[in-house]
Design an enzyme around this catalytic site. Structure first.
Site, PDB file in Angstrom:
ATOM      1  CG  HIS A 151      -2.114  -0.827   1.149  1.00  0.00           C
ATOM      2  ND1 HIS A 151      -2.556  -1.392  -0.022  1.00  0.00           N
ATOM      3  CD2 HIS A 151      -3.015  -1.194   2.109  1.00  0.00           C
ATOM      4  CE1 HIS A 151      -3.661  -2.077   0.215  1.00  0.00           C
ATOM      5  NE2 HIS A 151      -3.960  -1.979   1.501  1.00  0.00           N
TER       6      HIS A 151
ATOM      7  CE1 TYR B  93      -9.974  -1.128  12.146  1.00  0.00           C
ATOM      8  CE2 TYR B  93      -9.921   0.792  13.580  1.00  0.00           C
ATOM      9  CZ  TYR B  93     -10.251  -0.540  13.360  1.00  0.00           C
ATOM     10  OH  TYR B  93     -10.855  -1.263  14.354  1.00  0.00           O
ATOM     11  CD  GLU B  94      -4.566  -1.365   5.293  1.00  0.00           C
ATOM     12  OE1 GLU B  94      -3.412  -1.559   5.673  1.00  0.00           O
ATOM     13  OE2 GLU B  94      -5.184  -2.154   4.569  1.00  0.00           O
ATOM     14  CB  SER B  95      -9.487   3.315   5.593  1.00  0.00           C
ATOM     15  OG  SER B  95      -9.802   3.425   6.968  1.00  0.00           O
ATOM     16  N   GLY B  96      -7.085   5.490   6.716  1.00  0.00           N
ATOM     17  CA  GLY B  96      -6.816   6.884   7.029  1.00  0.00           C
ATOM     18  C   GLY B  96      -7.585   7.395   8.235  1.00  0.00           C
TER      19      GLY B  96
END
Lengths: 286, 258
Positions: free
Chosen positions: A102, B59-62
């Site tokens: 990512h 969380y990696e979604s921001g």
């Protein structure tokens, strides 16, 4: 320029293109992906950090030659079975892979948006991605001597994203989790944005990202166009649909029947209930 | 679920619940945690509701500082954005937060993990003709590299716990002492691997994972049989404290069981 989805895809997406359809769990341009399938595009290089069910469908429908990605799964559910079938068995055609992390993908888009040839990050060290993916190279910092990773810019021919709103001039507004959509649009030669609605005035929203119309080639009103993902402020994620996709996608025949019914069939045609393709809006704005 | 045999019924915990509670306890209050979906997310949310109300979940979604009322199915559910202190672009979460060393604990799963804690989430078998094609790297390589420390949560079987991973997606301790330093990896790497049978930790000298704790009702022999290498036992092998009733009650309110 506001166009119905079928015309926008016909004009912006060509066979052999590198296409980036972004959306990090939220605002995934699912209906635009279906339109690409309906128009029978072939030999696409599909780019996406998280190729989920929309790329699973496009790969299963034979649109893709290559996938550039960092995580290919059905979020919270499991594997992508059409993706696995293409990688493992070459069905319906072989799929070349270029895989990153990512962090690497996000930085590749950022370099593309910035007009730089590559991005630098502290990543990949010691992983087998280094030998496997030719677009990961070591680079030494000229100031400190630290060894870092370089990844080339991503500059797709076309980026496709979904947003909540646009105004009639084609300025686009999105909010909530906005992922790498801004970077993907700015990195691409052409950009198609499907939106929940076209409004007269974009009222400010906290945390919004606004894409000025000059970087947006076409806007297509597609209410519900992100389903079964979600559009913050409009509808929630249909988790059951993601779970249901697992069984549909495991079997080639069942998948093919699903495509015939839901994408090519009556339910997938423009104007069908819940699948409006913008004709109404087009008439209003014409 | 044999792990539950010595626990009192009717509230007996199953093996996954012991694993999740043990993982939750590993997260200290006030620290920051990069959370993946599935078991890590369940454990982190349990920690927030029990001993660590100020655990800062990323969380990696921001979504920074998310505090969802229910367990999200995906890393980008709307609930996470609505409850977050801040929602930032994906470039920022990886560059400004993870890469810059602002996250204390990374929480990872694995399809394969080896004796040095290296993780495979890419492919089982040959990369070009995989027996099982897995989702791939996602955020894991940089989480494993840059978080202050890494906790792995994974069910223990001989197929998962292998001598050497088929593909190194995320680096643990490489092939032994000094490898992380040579590679320039800033975090400490995997400090604990929590399974449905017990807990493994790297030997301070060899960096090889050894069994340091078995869950109630599990024998060391059973953990060794579930491991694809000759698993060493820590000299002071412990028994994991059983889940407390209130931990189980909160966990079950999250997962909908019970």
């Amino acid at each position: 320029m506001i166009l119905p989805l079928d015309r926008a895809v016909a004009e912006l997406v060509r066979d052999g293109d590198t296409v980036a359809m972004e959306g990090f769990t939220h605002l995934i341009p699912v209906e635009a992906g279906h339109e690409v399938i309906r128009q029978g595009r072939r030999d696409l290089t599909l780019v996406r950090m998280t190729p989920d069910i929309v790329y699973d469908r496009m790969i299963g429908a034979g649109c893709a030659r290559k996938l550039v990605f960092s995580w290919g799964g059905n979020p919270g559910v499991g594997s992508l079975h059409r993706f696995r079938d293409a990688v493992g068995n070459g069905w319906p055609r072989p799929l070349e892979l270029e895989e990153h992390s990512h962090a690497g993908m996000a930085n590749r888009y950022a370099a593309g948006a910035a007009g730089l040839p590559f991005a630098v990050l502290r990543g990949y060290a010691g992983t087998d991605l280094v030998g496997r993916t030719p677009t990961i190279k070591p680079i030494t910092c000229p100031f400190t001597g630290e060894e870092l990773a370089a990844v080339p810019a991503l500059n797709p021919d076309v980026a496709i994203v979904h947003a909540q709103r646009a105004d009639r001039a084609g300025n686009v507004q999105m909010w909530g989790i906005t992922g790498v959509q801004k970077e993907a649009v700015l990195a691409a030669d052409r950009a198609l944005v499907t939106v929940e609605e076209v409004v007269d005035t974009l009222e400010p929203v906290p945390g919004q990202v606004v894409l000025p119309s000059r970087v947006v080639t076409a806007v297509s009103p597609v209410p519900g166009g992100a389903r079964p993902s979600y559009a913050h402020g409009y509808y929630v994620r249909d988790n059951d649909a993601y779970r249901a996709w697992d069984a549909v996608s495991r079997d080639r025949d069942r998948f093919t029947a699903w495509l015939d019914d839901e994408v090519f069939g009556a339910a997938g045609r423009p104007g069908a209930p819940d699948r409006a393709h913008g004709e109404d809006r087009e008439e209003q704005t014409a | 679920m044999t792990a539950t045999e010595s626990l009192p019924s009717p509230s007996a915990a199953d093996a996954d619940e012991v694993m999740t509670v043990t993982a939750a306890r590993a997260l200290a209050d006030g620290t920051s945690c990069f959370v993946g979906i599935g078991l890590p997310s369940t454990a982190a949310n349990l920690a927030r509701r029990t001993h660590a109300p100020d655990l800062w979940m990323v969380y990696e979604s921001g979504t920074l500082g998310a505090s969802p009322a229910t367990l999200p199915l995906s890393i980008g559910d709307g609930e996470l954005a609505e409850t977050a202190d801040s929602v930032v672009p994906v470039t920022e979460v990886f560059n400004y937060w993870l890469q810059a060393g602002r996250i204390d604990t990374g929480f990872l799963g694995a399809a394969q993990i080896d004796r040095f804690g290296n993780i495979n989430t890419t492919a089982i078998g040959d990369y070009d003709a995989p027996a099982v094609r897995l989702p791939g790297a996602g955020g894991a390589p940089e989480i494993a590299a840059s978080c202050g420390r890494v906790i792995v949560i994974v069910r223990q079987t001989p197929r998962t716990f292998v001598e050497r991973v088929d593909f190194t997606t995320s680096v643990g301790h490489g092939s032994g002492p000094g490898d992380r330093e040579r590679l320039g990896l800033r975090g400490a790497g995997p400090v604990r691997v929590i399974t449905d049978l017990g807990v493994l930790e790297p030997d301070p000298r060899t960096r090889e994972l050894v069994l340091t704790s078995v869950h109630p009702g599990v024998t060391a022999e059973r953990a060794r049989e579930a491991t694809g290498w000759d698993l060493a036992l820590a000299p002071d092998l412990a028994t994991t404290p059983a889940p407390e009733p209130h931990e189980l009650a909160v966990l079950r309110s999250l997962t909908g069981r019970g």
